[in-house]
Design a protein around this motif. Structure first.
Motif, PDB file in Angstrom:
ATOM      1  N   THR A  77       0.812  -1.207   0.000  1.00  0.00           N
ATOM      2  CA  THR A  77       0.000   0.000   0.000  1.00  0.00           C
ATOM      3  C   THR A  77       0.852   1.268   0.000  1.00  0.00           C
ATOM      4  N   TRP A  78       2.053   1.169  -0.508  1.00  0.00           N
ATOM      5  CA  TRP A  78       2.830   2.349  -0.900  1.00  0.00           C
ATOM      6  C   TRP A  78       2.820   2.467  -2.426  1.00  0.00           C
ATOM      7  N   VAL A  79       2.895   1.315  -3.095  1.00  0.00           N
ATOM      8  CA  VAL A  79       2.887   1.254  -4.552  1.00  0.00           C
ATOM      9  C   VAL A  79       1.859   0.192  -4.951  1.00  0.00           C
ATOM     10  N   PRO A  80       0.882   0.534  -5.789  1.00  0.00           N
ATOM     11  CA  PRO A  80      -0.208  -0.413  -6.104  1.00  0.00           C
ATOM     12  C   PRO A  80       0.219  -1.523  -7.051  1.00  0.00           C
ATOM     13  N   PHE A  81      -0.377  -2.696  -6.845  1.00  0.00           N
ATOM     14  CA  PHE A  81      -0.199  -3.839  -7.736  1.00  0.00           C
ATOM     15  C   PHE A  81      -1.374  -3.940  -8.716  1.00  0.00           C
ATOM     16  N   TRP A  82      -2.016  -2.830  -8.991  1.00  0.00           N
ATOM     17  CA  TRP A  82      -3.156  -2.826  -9.904  1.00  0.00           C
ATOM     18  C   TRP A  82      -3.006  -1.624 -10.857  1.00  0.00           C
ATOM     19  N   GLN A  83      -3.879  -1.536 -11.848  1.00  0.00           N
ATOM     20  CA  GLN A  83      -3.820  -0.437 -12.815  1.00  0.00           C
ATOM     21  C   GLN A  83      -4.412   0.814 -12.171  1.00  0.00           C
ATOM     22  N   SER A  84      -3.551   1.543 -11.504  1.00  0.00           N
ATOM     23  CA  SER A  84      -3.978   2.668 -10.673  1.00  0.00           C
ATOM     24  C   SER A  84      -3.896   3.984 -11.429  1.00  0.00           C
ATOM     25  N   LYS A  85      -4.885   4.840 -11.183  1.00  0.00           N
ATOM     26  CA  LYS A  85      -4.812   6.214 -11.643  1.00  0.00           C
ATOM     27  C   LYS A  85      -4.338   7.141 -10.533  1.00  0.00           C
ATOM     28  N   VAL A  86      -4.458   6.674  -9.280  1.00  0.00           N
ATOM     29  CA  VAL A  86      -3.936   7.442  -8.156  1.00  0.00           C
ATOM     30  C   VAL A  86      -2.412   7.517  -8.246  1.00  0.00           C
ATOM     31  N   LEU A  87      -1.787   6.390  -8.526  1.00  0.00           N
ATOM     32  CA  LEU A  87      -0.350   6.340  -8.759  1.00  0.00           C
ATOM     33  C   LEU A  87      -0.098   5.427  -9.958  1.00  0.00           C
ATOM     34  N   HIS A 143       7.980  -2.534   5.934  1.00  0.00           N
ATOM     35  CA  HIS A 143       8.999  -3.375   5.316  1.00  0.00           C
ATOM     36  C   HIS A 143       9.985  -2.559   4.487  1.00  0.00           C
ATOM     37  N   LEU A 144      11.250  -2.649   4.857  1.00  0.00           N
ATOM     38  CA  LEU A 144      12.389  -2.137   4.085  1.00  0.00           C
ATOM     39  C   LEU A 144      12.409  -0.625   3.932  1.00  0.00           C
ATOM     40  N   LEU A 145      11.640   0.103   4.736  1.00  0.00           N
ATOM     41  CA  LEU A 145      11.708   1.555   4.680  1.00  0.00           C
ATOM     42  C   LEU A 145      13.020   2.088   5.229  1.00  0.00           C
ATOM     43  N   ASN A 146      13.768   1.236   5.926  1.00  0.00           N
ATOM     44  CA  ASN A 146      15.085   1.651   6.410  1.00  0.00           C
ATOM     45  C   ASN A 146      16.132   1.657   5.309  1.00  0.00           C
ATOM     46  N   GLU A 147      15.747   1.255   4.090  1.00  0.00           N
ATOM     47  CA  GLU A 147      16.710   1.193   2.991  1.00  0.00           C
ATOM     48  C   GLU A 147      16.554   2.344   2.002  1.00  0.00           C
ATOM     49  N   ILE A 148      15.906   3.419   2.404  1.00  0.00           N
ATOM     50  CA  ILE A 148      15.642   4.493   1.452  1.00  0.00           C
ATOM     51  C   ILE A 148      16.924   5.129   0.921  1.00  0.00           C
ATOM     52  N   ASP A 149      17.996   5.101   1.697  1.00  0.00           N
ATOM     53  CA  ASP A 149      19.249   5.688   1.229  1.00  0.00           C
ATOM     54  C   ASP A 149      19.957   4.800   0.218  1.00  0.00           C
ATOM     55  N   ASP A 150      19.746   3.491   0.324  1.00  0.00           N
ATOM     56  CA  ASP A 150      20.451   2.562  -0.567  1.00  0.00           C
ATOM     57  C   ASP A 150      19.662   1.263  -0.693  1.00  0.00           C
ATOM     58  N   PRO A 151      18.583   1.273  -1.477  1.00  0.00           N
ATOM     59  CA  PRO A 151      17.844   0.026  -1.701  1.00  0.00           C
ATOM     60  C   PRO A 151      18.746  -1.022  -2.337  1.00  0.00           C
ATOM     61  N   LEU A 152      18.712  -2.236  -1.816  1.00  0.00           N
ATOM     62  CA  LEU A 152      19.692  -3.235  -2.229  1.00  0.00           C
ATOM     63  C   LEU A 152      19.400  -3.826  -3.589  1.00  0.00           C
ATOM     64  N   HIS A 153      18.124  -3.953  -3.961  1.00  0.00           N
ATOM     65  CA  HIS A 153      17.827  -4.512  -5.280  1.00  0.00           C
ATOM     66  C   HIS A 153      16.432  -4.107  -5.713  1.00  0.00           C
ATOM     67  N   GLU A 154      16.028  -4.585  -6.892  1.00  0.00           N
ATOM     68  CA  GLU A 154      14.809  -4.128  -7.533  1.00  0.00           C
ATOM     69  C   GLU A 154      13.554  -4.403  -6.728  1.00  0.00           C
ATOM     70  N   GLY A 155      13.593  -5.419  -5.841  1.00  0.00           N
ATOM     71  CA  GLY A 155      12.407  -5.741  -5.057  1.00  0.00           C
ATOM     72  C   GLY A 155      11.938  -4.591  -4.207  1.00  0.00           C
ATOM     73  N   ARG A 156      12.835  -3.693  -3.854  1.00  0.00           N
ATOM     74  CA  ARG A 156      12.469  -2.561  -3.000  1.00  0.00           C
ATOM     75  C   ARG A 156      11.592  -1.553  -3.732  1.00  0.00           C
ATOM     76  N   SER A 157      11.470  -1.680  -5.037  1.00  0.00           N
ATOM     77  CA  SER A 157      10.656  -0.735  -5.799  1.00  0.00           C
ATOM     78  C   SER A 157       9.181  -0.820  -5.451  1.00  0.00           C
ATOM     79  N   VAL A 158       8.749  -1.865  -4.772  1.00  0.00           N
ATOM     80  CA  VAL A 158       7.349  -1.963  -4.351  1.00  0.00           C
ATOM     81  C   VAL A 158       7.149  -1.495  -2.917  1.00  0.00           C
ATOM     82  N   HIS A 159       8.243  -1.172  -2.227  1.00  0.00           N
ATOM     83  CA  HIS A 159       8.162  -0.737  -0.833  1.00  0.00           C
ATOM     84  C   HIS A 159       8.279   0.776  -0.675  1.00  0.00           C
TER      85      HIS A 159
END
Length: 531
Positions: A77-87, A143-159
């Protein structure tokens, strides 16, 4: 003509008030979606990219086995897994690539970029398989909000989202050592509105039968010392009421969409989260999913919760995990854990029904499968067979019983959970077990076991059960056959006692333990098997 109008009015009134009945569901299944990629399964091998057939497979394996409601958690619920117009996904991915160049994007987002929609496909598959589709929305996932300075890999793009990054001042605090403080402060209206906009979009565009607001992922919403109990309560009750009105506005004529909440099963956690069960029920919550956060827990405030919301549908949540073990490696999901057994599922359900609960729910059930890092013991397929009978309160009341208290780290109640604890000479540890007799009552003596981090050799233990001293027994084996190895340990870590059946009492039973020798040990698990 007048007769026709009268009939129409009666039918409309009947439809408008049909929602006052409790929902007909007994068994709820929560699907975090991410298990598709993080766990190995018959439809996903390690390293295999996601495809929508895997989502279908996750739904299919829950169909026709006793599950009524399948609840999808479409992301964090930071980044939608659906076809969103909000984001819109294109907007988010563009920002992500500019902010974190070279990281790439999650396979989930790539699917959405390719035109897929996890909620749309999920609802379609549930309808094809005879399952009731709910969406469960995580209100403040850490989940993984502590990695905002250096996300380790692509999976963080949904967090991590642009909204989160643009409003770091909304965080409860910037303490890097406490992820629960890095979520947004819901005393700020804009923080709530970000989540509400997603909820509104889902309700307006998808034919879901119900919506769950998940207060447990994660249970942190306020700067406690900047808000009063009343302020927190008002914010949350108003939010719940808005969602109820939204569901009513977007439902089909003559139908009712169910509103659920996932909340702690310990009432002393509610105040800091703004949760007021009777007020939530008054605001239109139909279903209360009572959770111990990550674990199966038989010791919650079930009786008091049932008293507070007698007319609402109540479900006790159980999970794959009965007790946590040691950290075994660096990384995510890096700890061993004791798996919840069949008998523990059935016993916990029996407890819930005895307190007036209407059904059960399961969370993280897919994680019996291999996932995470390090040597965490043998993994298995999830025990889907339990759903055949777990919704039948009469059937579970006839089964062998396995009560337990395990070492846990349930936030937000930590560090007030009963285990683990240091057992020392001259100091009594007191525990309480809620027991409910099986159909026909207990017919045999029970067996009580204690598990310590260390060996019991050379230690003198003083044990009282309901104020009566118990005698040891040599049998320290698992009370019932189990395919699970993790967390069980070795025989030297156990000591066991025979409990005469006439000592077992319906309701709260007291266990007192102390050492009569000098060498302390750490108690991590206790269980009682009774028939």
């Amino acid at each position: 003509m007048k007769k026709s109008i009268l009939i129409l009015i009666v039918l409309c009134l009947a439809n408008s008030f049909s929602w006052a009945d409790k929902p007909p569901y007994k068994v709820l299944y929560s699907n975090d979606t991410t298990n598709i990629l993080t766990a190995e399964s018959p439809f996903h091998k390690e390293g295999q990219p996601i495809n929508m057939g895997m989502l279908d497979a996750v739904v299919d394996e829950t169909a026709g086995i006793g599950i009524d409601v399948h609840m999808l958690q479409p992301g964090f619920t930071w980044v939608p897994f659906w076809q969103s117009k909000v984001l819109p996904v294109e907007e988010h991915v563009k920002w992500w690539n500019e902010t974190y160049p070279g990281r790439g994007v999650s396979g989930y987002l790539q699917m959405v970029l390719d035109g897929h929609d996890f909620i749309r496909d999920f609802v379609k598959r549930c309808n094809e398989k005879g399952l009731t589709p709910f969406v469960s929305l995580r209100l403040n996932d850490k989940h993984l909000l502590n990695e905002i300075d250096d996300p380790l890999h692509e999976g963080r793009s949904v967090h991590i989202s642009k909204f989160y990054m643009d409003h770091l001042d909304y965080r409860i605090s910037d303490d890097k050592n406490d992820q629960y403080q890095r979520v947004h402060n819901w005393a700020i209206p804009e923080a709530r509105e970000y989540k509400y906009a997603f909820i509104e979009e889902i309700c307006e565009n998808y034919d879901i039968a119900g919506l769950e607001l998940d207060f447990m992922r994660h249970p942190s919403f306020f700067r406690i010392y900047e808000t009063t109990s009343q302020e927190r309560r008002d914010i949350m009750v108003n939010f719940v009421s808005r969602v109820r009105k939204l569901l009513d506005r977007t439902t089909q004529p003559g139908q009712h969409r169910w509103l659920g909440v996932r909340v702690p099963q310990y009432i002393d956690c509610h105040d800091i989260l703004g949760i007021d069960l009777p007020a939530f029920a008054e605001a239109g919550v139909d279903m209360f999913n009572v959770s111990a956060y990550f674990f199966t827990d038989q010791q919650g405030d079930l009786a008091e919760i049932a008293r507070l919301i007698p007319n609402a549908a109540k479900y006790l949540e159980m999970t794959h995990c009965a007790a946590v073990g040691q950290t075994v490696a660096k990384g995510i999901d890096n700890f061993s854990f004791r798996r919840t057994t069949d008998e523990q599922f059935y016993t916990t359900a029996h407890l819930a029904y005895s307190y007036g609960f209407d059904g059960i729910s399961v969370f993280n059930f897919a994680y019996y499968r291999k996932h995470g890092v390090g040597d965490r013991g043998k993994f298995t397929e999830p025990p889907f067979h339990i759903f055949k009978h777990i919704g039948d309160k009469d059937w579970v009341a006839r089964q062998k019983q396995h009560y337990f208290i395990g070492k846990v780290w349930n936030h937000p109640r930590h560090p007030y959970m009963p285990l683990s604890q240091r057992l020392e000479r001259g100091r009594y540890l007191t525990f309480h077990l809620n027991l409910v007799p099986p159909t026909g009552g207990w017919t045999q003596d029970a067996r009580l076991r204690l598990q310590a981090e260390q060996s019991w050799e050379g230690r003198k233990v003083i044990m009282r059960f309901n104020n009566t001293h118990l005698k040891t027994t040599r049998d320290v084996s698992e009370p019932y056959a189990t395919p699970y190895e993790s967390g069980i340990g070795i025989p030297e870590q156990y000591i066991a006692y025979s409990v005469p059946k006439n000592l077992l009492s319906p309701g709260v039973n007291q266990i007192e333990i102390s050492l009569g020798s000098d060498e302390p040990c750490d108690l991590i698990y206790l269980d009682l098997a009774a028939e």
